[in-house]
Design a protein around this motif. Structure first.
Motif, PDB file in Angstrom:
ATOM      1  N   LEU A 105      11.512   8.419  -7.926  1.00 30.28           N
ATOM      2  CA  LEU A 105      10.630   7.657  -7.884  1.00 30.28           C
ATOM      3  C   LEU A 105       9.825   7.825  -6.614  1.00 30.28           C
ATOM      4  O   LEU A 105       8.918   7.038  -5.944  1.00 30.28           O
ATOM      5  N   GLY A 106      10.600   6.796  -6.049  1.00 32.01           N
ATOM      6  CA  GLY A 106      10.792   6.720  -4.273  1.00 32.01           C
ATOM      7  C   GLY A 106      10.063   5.280  -3.774  1.00 32.01           C
ATOM      8  O   GLY A 106       9.423   5.645  -3.133  1.00 32.01           O
ATOM      9  N   LEU A 107      10.308   4.203  -4.979  1.00 35.31           N
ATOM     10  CA  LEU A 107       9.602   3.290  -4.855  1.00 35.31           C
ATOM     11  C   LEU A 107      10.373   2.118  -3.735  1.00 35.31           C
ATOM     12  O   LEU A 107      11.819   2.482  -4.386  1.00 35.31           O
ATOM     13  N   PRO A 108      10.011   1.636  -3.366  1.00 30.17           N
ATOM     14  CA  PRO A 108      10.858  -0.243  -2.539  1.00 30.17           C
ATOM     15  C   PRO A 108      11.353  -0.401  -3.744  1.00 30.17           C
ATOM     16  O   PRO A 108      11.192  -0.815  -4.694  1.00 30.17           O
ATOM     17  N   ARG A 109      12.819  -0.759  -3.435  1.00 31.66           N
ATOM     18  CA  ARG A 109      13.988  -1.501  -4.179  1.00 31.66           C
ATOM     19  C   ARG A 109      14.155  -2.505  -4.023  1.00 31.66           C
ATOM     20  O   ARG A 109      14.410  -2.711  -3.351  1.00 31.66           O
ATOM     21  N   ILE A 110      14.385  -3.175  -5.198  1.00 35.62           N
ATOM     22  CA  ILE A 110      14.826  -4.466  -4.995  1.00 35.62           C
ATOM     23  C   ILE A 110      16.524  -4.265  -5.464  1.00 35.62           C
ATOM     24  O   ILE A 110      16.512  -3.921  -6.451  1.00 35.62           O
ATOM     25  N   GLY A 138       6.630 -12.323  -4.243  1.00 37.54           N
ATOM     26  CA  GLY A 138       6.100 -11.440  -3.816  1.00 37.54           C
ATOM     27  C   GLY A 138       5.818 -10.574  -5.514  1.00 37.54           C
ATOM     28  O   GLY A 138       4.231 -10.160  -4.722  1.00 37.54           O
ATOM     29  N   THR A 139       6.586 -10.346  -5.633  1.00 35.41           N
ATOM     30  CA  THR A 139       6.027  -9.730  -7.174  1.00 35.41           C
ATOM     31  C   THR A 139       5.124 -10.294  -8.100  1.00 35.41           C
ATOM     32  O   THR A 139       4.349  -9.000  -8.242  1.00 35.41           O
ATOM     33  N   ALA A 140       5.740 -11.730  -8.243  1.00 37.15           N
ATOM     34  CA  ALA A 140       4.041 -12.004  -9.491  1.00 37.15           C
ATOM     35  C   ALA A 140       2.551 -11.516  -8.971  1.00 37.15           C
ATOM     36  O   ALA A 140       1.781 -12.201  -9.464  1.00 37.15           O
ATOM     37  N   ARG A 141       3.061 -11.684  -7.206  1.00 35.43           N
ATOM     38  CA  ARG A 141       2.102 -12.404  -6.605  1.00 35.43           C
ATOM     39  C   ARG A 141       0.909 -11.092  -6.052  1.00 35.43           C
ATOM     40  O   ARG A 141       0.375 -10.685  -5.611  1.00 35.43           O
ATOM     41  N   GLY A 142       2.149  -9.685  -6.457  1.00 40.27           N
ATOM     42  CA  GLY A 142       1.355  -8.543  -6.368  1.00 40.27           C
ATOM     43  C   GLY A 142       0.919  -7.666  -5.153  1.00 40.27           C
ATOM     44  O   GLY A 142       0.527  -7.442  -4.852  1.00 40.27           O
ATOM     45  N   ALA A 143       2.785  -7.976  -4.458  1.00 39.39           N
ATOM     46  CA  ALA A 143       2.481  -7.707  -3.342  1.00 39.39           C
ATOM     47  C   ALA A 143       4.113  -6.107  -2.741  1.00 39.39           C
ATOM     48  O   ALA A 143       4.074  -6.318  -2.997  1.00 39.39           O
ATOM     49  N   GLY A 144       2.812  -5.219  -4.174  1.00 37.79           N
ATOM     50  CA  GLY A 144       2.759  -4.288  -3.987  1.00 37.79           C
ATOM     51  C   GLY A 144       3.991  -3.929  -5.035  1.00 37.79           C
ATOM     52  O   GLY A 144       4.649  -4.749  -5.482  1.00 37.79           O
ATOM     53  N   LEU A 145       4.396  -1.779  -5.756  1.00 40.00           N
ATOM     54  CA  LEU A 145       4.921  -2.012  -5.965  1.00 40.00           C
ATOM     55  C   LEU A 145       6.011  -1.638  -5.960  1.00 40.00           C
ATOM     56  O   LEU A 145       6.552  -1.012  -5.080  1.00 40.00           O
ATOM     57  N   ARG A 146       6.798  -2.039  -6.907  1.00 43.25           N
ATOM     58  CA  ARG A 146       8.941  -1.994  -6.567  1.00 43.25           C
ATOM     59  C   ARG A 146       9.422  -1.881  -7.986  1.00 43.25           C
ATOM     60  O   ARG A 146       8.428  -1.439  -8.752  1.00 43.25           O
TER      61      ARG A 146
END
Ligand SMILES: Nc1nc2c(ncn2[C@@H]2O[C@H](COP(=O)(O)OP(=O)(O)O)[C@@H](O)[C@H]2O)c(=O)[nH]1
Ligand SMILES: Nc1ncnc2c1ncn2[C@@H]1O[C@H](COP(=O)(O)OP(=O)(O)O)[C@@H](O)[C@H]1O
Length: 181
Positions: A23-28, A83-91
């Protein structure tokens, strides 16, 4: 509602990390007290740390959630999810069922829970190929039925059948427009 976090969930060796990479998204990157496997890198695959370190972080309130899995402690730090909860990009993130429930509670529909399924025989063969011994394979597969049953809580289930890596890639890529990625 925009998705901000794709959560991969499924049995051991079902192909979660493989699909996540496709999927190639940034990973947590989450934390674990288990030892790195051959080829795994600290800070990339996991933050590897002694159990006491994870417990200290948990006691200090630095963890969003933690989970015991086959004798080891795993956890998502608050800092990593910030940041995830604030919608700082798809992860994206790989979590067990309890972690996925926490992600859903935190993010609601902004978390997309993606179940990854493969047959027990496929998982067993992959664990063998990964170099696990018989005892490790038995321990990993002990939770197989429960982990498959828990996929009913997912929004979507991808079957990661043998030889289907290319197809899995296509399926995951087909998700991109849905995710706005
Ligand atoms: N709740 C929770 N589960 C995690 C976390 N990190 C990893 N996991 C889950 O822990 C389980 C074991 O992961 P791992 O040791 O990498 O084994 P694998 O599933 O065989 O590759 C998997 O179900 C992961 O999804 C975390 O931070 N929180
Ligand atoms: N669809 C597939 N077909 C064949 N082998 C696969 C497939 N998906 C994953 N694998 C292999 O199986 C092993 C376990 O996959 P991995 O993604 O690490 O599983 P998980 O993260 O669920 O434990 C890896 O060696 C990977 O290359």
């Amino acid at each position: 509602m925009n998705v901000s976090l794709v959560v991969f969930q499924g049995p051991s060796a079902s192909g979660k990390s493989t699909l996540q990479a496709l999927l190639g998204l940034p990973r947590i990157v989450t934390w674990t007290s288990r030892a790195p496997r051959a080829g795994e890198l600290d800070g990339v695959d996991y933050h590897f740390a002694p159990r006491q370190t994870l417990e200290r972080m948990k006691d200090a309130g630095d963890m969003l959630e933690t989970s015991e899995y086959r004798g080891h402690l795993y956890g998502t730090s608050l800092a990593s999810i910030e940041g995830t909860a604030r919608g700082a990009g798809l992860r994206s993130i790989v979590l067990d069922a309890s972690g996925a429930r926490v992600a859903r509670a935190l993010l609601g529909e902004r978390a997309l829970l993606l179940g990854v399924a493969a047959s027990r025989a496929e998982c067993e063969a992959r664990l063998l190929a990964r170099g696990s011994d018989a005892a490790q394979i038995a321990a990993r597969l002990a939770g197989y039925d429960e982990e498959i049953a828990a996929l009913s809580g997912c929004d979507l289930i991808v079957r990661s059948g043998d030889g289907a890596l290319e197809r899995a890639g296509e399926i995951v890529q087909a998700l991109r427009p849905l995710l706005g990625a």
